[in-house]
Motif scaffolding. Structure first.
Motif, short mmCIF file in Angstrom:
data_model
loop_
_atom_site.label_atom_id
_atom_site.label_comp_id
_atom_site.label_asym_id
_atom_site.label_seq_id
_atom_site.Cartn_x
_atom_site.Cartn_y
_atom_site.Cartn_z
N LEU A 92 40.38 29.16 39.96
CA LEU A 92 41.49 28.48 40.35
C LEU A 92 41.37 26.75 40.46
CD1 LEU A 92 43.21 31.03 42.61
CD2 LEU A 92 44.04 30.52 40.36
N MET A 93 40.24 26.44 41.33
CA MET A 93 39.96 25.12 41.29
C MET A 93 39.53 24.45 40.01
SD MET A 93 37.81 24.86 44.73
CE MET A 93 36.39 26.27 44.28
N ALA A 94 38.87 25.13 38.93
CA ALA A 94 38.71 24.68 37.80
C ALA A 94 39.94 24.35 36.63
CB ALA A 94 37.66 25.47 37.01
N LEU A 95 40.81 25.24 37.00
CA LEU A 95 42.22 25.08 36.31
C LEU A 95 43.11 24.00 37.11
CD1 LEU A 95 43.15 28.68 35.87
CD2 LEU A 95 42.55 27.00 34.01
N ASN A 96 42.50 23.70 38.15
CA ASN A 96 43.21 22.34 39.15
C ASN A 96 44.52 22.83 39.54
OD1 ASN A 96 41.42 20.17 38.35
ND2 ASN A 96 42.07 19.92 36.44
N THR A 97 44.46 24.19 40.01
CA THR A 97 45.66 24.83 40.67
C THR A 97 45.76 24.03 42.12
OG1 THR A 97 45.01 26.64 39.60
CG2 THR A 97 46.60 26.87 41.43
N THR A 98 46.82 23.51 42.39
CA THR A 98 47.22 23.02 43.65
C THR A 98 47.56 23.78 44.84
OG1 THR A 98 49.36 22.42 43.17
CG2 THR A 98 47.71 20.74 42.47
N LYS A 99 47.85 25.18 44.47
CA LYS A 99 48.25 25.88 45.73
C LYS A 99 47.77 27.44 45.39
CE LYS A 99 52.80 25.85 44.65
NZ LYS A 99 54.46 25.71 44.98
N LEU A 100 47.44 28.48 46.17
CA LEU A 100 47.13 29.64 46.17
C LEU A 100 48.40 30.31 45.96
CD1 LEU A 100 44.88 31.59 45.95
CD2 LEU A 100 45.11 31.94 48.39
N GLU A 101 49.48 30.05 46.27
CA GLU A 101 50.88 30.63 46.46
C GLU A 101 51.35 30.86 44.80
OE1 GLU A 101 55.34 29.89 47.60
OE2 GLU A 101 53.99 29.06 48.89
N GLY A 102 51.57 31.96 44.45
CA GLY A 102 52.00 32.11 43.04
C GLY A 102 50.81 32.55 41.91
N CYS A 103 49.69 32.52 42.48
CA CYS A 103 48.56 32.95 41.64
C CYS A 103 48.43 34.34 41.41
CB CYS A 103 47.04 32.34 42.19
SG CYS A 103 47.26 30.28 42.18
N VAL A 104 48.16 34.69 40.29
CA VAL A 104 48.20 36.03 39.82
C VAL A 104 46.62 36.38 39.06
CG1 VAL A 104 49.18 37.94 38.54
CG2 VAL A 104 50.47 36.27 39.66
N LEU A 105 46.08 37.58 39.36
CA LEU A 105 45.10 37.92 38.64
C LEU A 105 45.36 39.55 37.97
CD1 LEU A 105 42.10 38.25 38.26
CD2 LEU A 105 41.90 39.54 40.19
N VAL A 106 45.23 39.44 36.81
CA VAL A 106 45.28 40.91 35.94
C VAL A 106 44.17 41.18 35.35
CG1 VAL A 106 46.60 41.51 33.68
CG2 VAL A 106 47.50 39.70 35.00
N SER A 107 43.64 42.48 35.62
CA SER A 107 42.47 43.08 35.11
C SER A 107 42.58 44.73 35.07
CB SER A 107 41.64 42.52 36.06
OG SER A 107 40.18 43.14 35.83
N ALA A 108 41.94 45.16 34.29
CA ALA A 108 41.58 46.62 34.47
C ALA A 108 40.37 47.12 35.40
CB ALA A 108 41.41 47.27 33.05
N GLU A 109 39.60 46.04 35.97
CA GLU A 109 38.58 46.26 36.67
C GLU A 109 38.53 46.26 37.99
OE1 GLU A 109 34.92 47.01 37.84
OE2 GLU A 109 35.15 47.03 35.58
N PRO A 110 38.47 47.47 38.85
CA PRO A 110 38.97 47.66 40.14
C PRO A 110 38.33 46.43 41.17
CG PRO A 110 38.73 49.82 39.34
CD PRO A 110 38.29 49.03 38.18
N ARG A 111 36.82 46.39 40.82
CA ARG A 111 36.12 45.56 41.44
C ARG A 111 36.52 44.14 41.38
NH1 ARG A 111 30.98 45.14 39.94
NH2 ARG A 111 30.32 44.16 41.86
N LEU A 112 37.02 43.75 40.23
CA LEU A 112 37.56 42.21 40.17
C LEU A 112 39.05 42.30 40.74
CD1 LEU A 112 37.81 39.35 39.06
CD2 LEU A 112 38.50 40.36 36.78
N LEU A 113 39.70 43.35 40.64
CA LEU A 113 41.15 43.30 41.46
C LEU A 113 40.99 43.25 43.03
CD1 LEU A 113 42.93 45.97 39.17
CD2 LEU A 113 43.40 43.70 39.68
N GLN A 114 39.83 43.90 43.29
CA GLN A 114 39.33 43.63 45.05
C GLN A 114 39.15 42.52 45.12
OE1 GLN A 114 39.77 46.44 47.24
NE2 GLN A 114 39.72 44.36 48.24
#
Length: 171
Positions: A79-101
């Protein structure tokens, strides 16, 4: 009428999400619907991840894991590398349970993919449906916010997250 909150950033898992894992390892190919994304994460060694990611457009940013999942660091760094200014509204999509955790630990909205990922190999349509149902239950038990079968369903799922945020729900 109030506008629904915007999605701030989208992060995706590489294996089983953006790259189909049931194809030949020498010829990885993007999962249908995967090329409209912003960034991907994986904990593979850099050489292996780069080989898989070669099937993706060069503009798609990669974020390799330094701290093993399920630590939240990889999500925050992406998120920092994408220059995201806030955590609110950030979404992760994955099939991998460990990454989702990892995404849950980072405070992100999470969407699990039930019909993708290395855990799903099918001998018949009935087996496919049974595996999809089992994966859906496992992902919800993990605590993900939504589960979809494939990336083509992502738009409706993001609209649902926007509505949930509008009602004040937080990840």
């Amino acid at each position: 009428m109030q506008d629904s909150p915007a999605i701030t950033a989208l992060l995706f898992g590489l294996r089983g999400c953006l790259i189909e894992t049931d194809t030949s390892p020498t010829r990885p190919r993007p999962t249908p619907g995967a090329l409209q994304t912003l960034a991907w994460l994986d904990e593979l060694p850099a050489v292996d991840a780069e080989h898989l990611a070669a099937a993706l457009p060069a503009w798609l940013k990669a974020h390799h894991v330094v701290t093993p999942w399920p630590a939240p660091d990889a999500c925050w760094q992406a998120l920092m590398a994408l220059n995201t200014t806030k955590l609110e509204g950030c979404v992760l999509v994955s099939a991998e349970p460990r990454l989702l955790q990892s995404g849950l630990n980072a405070g992100l909205w999470t969407i699990g993919l039930a019909s993708c990922g290395s855990r799903n190999t099918y001998d018949s349509p009935q087996e496919q449906e049974r595996q999809r149902g089992k994966a859906t239950l496992q992902l919800f038990a993990l605590g993900v916010h939504s589960v979809i079968d494939h990336l083509e369903a992502l738009g409706d799922c993001l609209a649902d997250i926007r509505q949930r945020r509008l009602k004040g729900e937080k990840p």
